[in-house]
Design an enzyme around this catalytic site. Structure first.
Site, PDB file in Angstrom:
ATOM      1  N   SER A   1      -2.792  -8.024   2.541  1.00 15.02           N
ATOM      2  CA  SER A   1      -3.100  -7.952   3.970  1.00 15.02           C
ATOM      3  C   SER A   1      -3.547  -9.323   4.478  1.00 15.02           C
ATOM      4  O   SER A   1      -3.215  -9.724   5.592  1.00 15.02           O
ATOM      5  CB  SER A   1      -4.213  -6.926   4.217  1.00 15.02           C
ATOM      6  OG  SER A   1      -3.821  -5.662   3.762  1.00 15.02           O
TER       7      SER A   1
ATOM      8  N   LYS B   1     -18.006  -6.658   6.465  1.00 14.76           N
ATOM      9  CA  LYS B   1     -16.704  -7.253   6.171  1.00 14.76           C
ATOM     10  C   LYS B   1     -16.025  -7.601   7.484  1.00 14.76           C
ATOM     11  O   LYS B   1     -15.941  -6.769   8.390  1.00 14.76           O
ATOM     12  CB  LYS B   1     -15.842  -6.254   5.364  1.00 14.76           C
ATOM     13  CG  LYS B   1     -15.259  -6.918   4.139  1.00 14.76           C
ATOM     14  CD  LYS B   1     -14.431  -5.979   3.323  1.00 14.76           C
ATOM     15  CE  LYS B   1     -13.765  -6.745   2.185  1.00 14.76           C
ATOM     16  NZ  LYS B   1     -12.933  -5.898   1.372  1.00 14.76           N
TER      17      LYS B   1
ATOM     18  N   HIS C   1       0.841  -1.208   0.000  1.00 18.13           N
ATOM     19  CA  HIS C   1       0.000   0.000   0.000  1.00 18.13           C
ATOM     20  C   HIS C   1       0.878   1.260   0.000  1.00 18.13           C
ATOM     21  O   HIS C   1       0.613   2.214  -0.725  1.00 18.13           O
ATOM     22  CB  HIS C   1      -0.882   0.036   1.256  1.00 18.13           C
ATOM     23  CG  HIS C   1      -1.907  -1.057   1.343  1.00 18.13           C
ATOM     24  ND1 HIS C   1      -1.995  -1.913   2.417  1.00 18.13           N
ATOM     25  CD2 HIS C   1      -2.892  -1.441   0.489  1.00 18.13           C
ATOM     26  CE1 HIS C   1      -2.992  -2.760   2.234  1.00 18.13           C
ATOM     27  NE2 HIS C   1      -3.556  -2.507   1.070  1.00 18.13           N
TER      28      HIS C   1
ATOM     29  N   ARG D   1      -2.022  -5.895  -8.672  1.00 18.47           N
ATOM     30  CA  ARG D   1      -0.884  -6.791  -8.446  1.00 18.47           C
ATOM     31  C   ARG D   1      -0.846  -7.888  -9.482  1.00 18.47           C
ATOM     32  O   ARG D   1       0.046  -7.994 -10.286  1.00 18.47           O
ATOM     33  CB  ARG D   1      -0.974  -7.416  -7.043  1.00 18.47           C
ATOM     34  CG  ARG D   1      -0.711  -6.461  -5.928  1.00 18.47           C
ATOM     35  CD  ARG D   1      -1.273  -6.962  -4.641  1.00 18.47           C
ATOM     36  NE  ARG D   1      -2.724  -6.943  -4.666  1.00 18.47           N
ATOM     37  CZ  ARG D   1      -3.490  -7.253  -3.654  1.00 18.47           C
ATOM     38  NH1 ARG D   1      -2.973  -7.673  -2.532  1.00 18.47           N
ATOM     39  NH2 ARG D   1      -4.800  -7.168  -3.757  1.00 18.47           N
TER      40      ARG D   1
HETATM   41  P1  ADP Z   1      -9.815  -3.784  -0.785  1.00 22.74           P
HETATM   42  O1  ADP Z   1     -10.615  -4.625   0.158  1.00 22.74           O
HETATM   43  O2  ADP Z   1     -10.469  -2.508  -1.166  1.00 22.74           O
HETATM   44  O3  ADP Z   1      -9.235  -4.503  -1.959  1.00 22.74           O
HETATM   45  P2  ADP Z   1      -7.103  -3.664   0.253  1.00 22.74           P
HETATM   46  O4  ADP Z   1      -6.638  -2.990   1.508  1.00 22.74           O
HETATM   47  O5  ADP Z   1      -6.870  -5.117   0.141  1.00 22.74           O
HETATM   48  O6  ADP Z   1      -8.616  -3.277   0.154  1.00 22.74           O
HETATM   49  O7  ADP Z   1      -6.448  -2.955  -0.982  1.00 22.74           O
HETATM   50  C1  ADP Z   1      -6.623  -1.588  -1.238  1.00 22.74           C
HETATM   51  C2  ADP Z   1      -6.005  -1.275  -2.585  1.00 22.74           C
HETATM   52  O8  ADP Z   1      -4.592  -1.485  -2.512  1.00 22.74           O
HETATM   53  C3  ADP Z   1      -6.492  -2.180  -3.714  1.00 22.74           C
HETATM   54  O9  ADP Z   1      -6.507  -1.423  -4.908  1.00 22.74           O
HETATM   55  C4  ADP Z   1      -5.431  -3.253  -3.801  1.00 22.74           C
HETATM   56  O10 ADP Z   1      -5.334  -3.796  -5.098  1.00 22.74           O
HETATM   57  C5  ADP Z   1      -4.196  -2.445  -3.453  1.00 22.74           C
HETATM   58  N1  ADP Z   1      -3.149  -3.287  -2.869  1.00 22.74           N
HETATM   59  C6  ADP Z   1      -3.224  -4.121  -1.821  1.00 22.74           C
HETATM   60  N2  ADP Z   1      -2.033  -4.737  -1.590  1.00 22.74           N
HETATM   61  C7  ADP Z   1      -1.193  -4.261  -2.538  1.00 22.74           C
HETATM   62  C8  ADP Z   1       0.172  -4.527  -2.881  1.00 22.74           C
HETATM   63  N3  ADP Z   1       0.908  -5.418  -2.234  1.00 22.74           N
HETATM   64  N4  ADP Z   1       0.698  -3.861  -3.923  1.00 22.74           N
HETATM   65  C9  ADP Z   1      -0.051  -2.987  -4.623  1.00 22.74           C
HETATM   66  N5  ADP Z   1      -1.337  -2.701  -4.382  1.00 22.74           N
HETATM   67  C10 ADP Z   1      -1.904  -3.324  -3.351  1.00 22.74           C
END
Ligand code: ADP
Length: 159
Positions: A129, A42, A18, A91
């Site tokens: 995550s 969620k 992130h 990703r």
């Molecule tokens: P959501 O439930 O909205 O997908 P996340 O916290 O999992 O929430 O992800 C938020 C955003 O960050 C999404 O666009 C996701 O693709 C991106 N994201 C999560 N992990 C990574 C990572 N390792 N590298 C790049 N982008 C990421």
């Protein structure tokens, strides 16, 4: 006028993936609002307040970032921030299908938004995550993937 974007997500918890996307966004935008989704349906490990607080600590030295939370429709929230750009990370191919569906639906809900997708450094493409929580639950070391405040918070939550 300042160029502003909103980076929405669950951030349960924030990872270096992130942070990579936040830093990349700041190459294009003057201001990035990280918007933590508060969705009682969620099942998250961290409360929305905890997720906001971890993000604030993880981004305290990055200029141009603010952290907020929202519930309800993203397109409505974006309007309240007087912003029309959404940032999302991409990703792997499996992200694409979900993002494609969400993007087209959001476009139907509001014509005023634009979504920008960014790819992280390849060393973060496998990082999520969910995976971090799994590793932490199994007693693995997550220090290379998340800021130290998150590592400590995971230990407190899981033990
Ligand atoms: P959501 O439930 O909205 O997908 P996340 O916290 O999992 O929430 O992800 C938020 C955003 O960050 C999404 O666009 C996701 O693709 C991106 N994201 C999560 N992990 C990574 C990572 N390792 N590298 C790049 N982008 C990421």
């Amino acid at each position: 006028m300042k160029r502003k974007a909103v980076y929405p997500g669950s951030f349960d918890p924030v990872t270096y993936g992130h942070i990579d996307i936040i830093k990349r966004s700041l190459e294009i935008f003057d201001e990035v609002v990280i918007a933590v989704l508060s969705n009682p349906q969620k099942n998250t490990l961290f409360t929305v307040e905890e997720r906001v607080s971890l993000l604030k600590s993880a981004t305290k030295d990055i200029k141009g970032v603010s952290v907020d939370s929202f519930h309800g429709l993203l397109v409505d929230y974006i309007g309240t921030k007087r912003c029309r750009v959404i940032i999302r990370g991409l990703r792997v191919l499996s992200d694409f299908e979900y993002e494609f569906q969400m993007a087209l639906m959001n476009r139907k809900l509001s014509k005023d938004i634009e979504i920008i997708y960014m790819m992280p450094n390849e060393s973060y493409t496998y990082l999520s995550s969910t995976l971090i929580k799994e590793i932490a639950k199994l007693g693995g070391n997550v220090g290379n993937f998340v800021p130290s405040a998150v590592e400590k918070a995971l230990k407190r939550k899981i033990l």
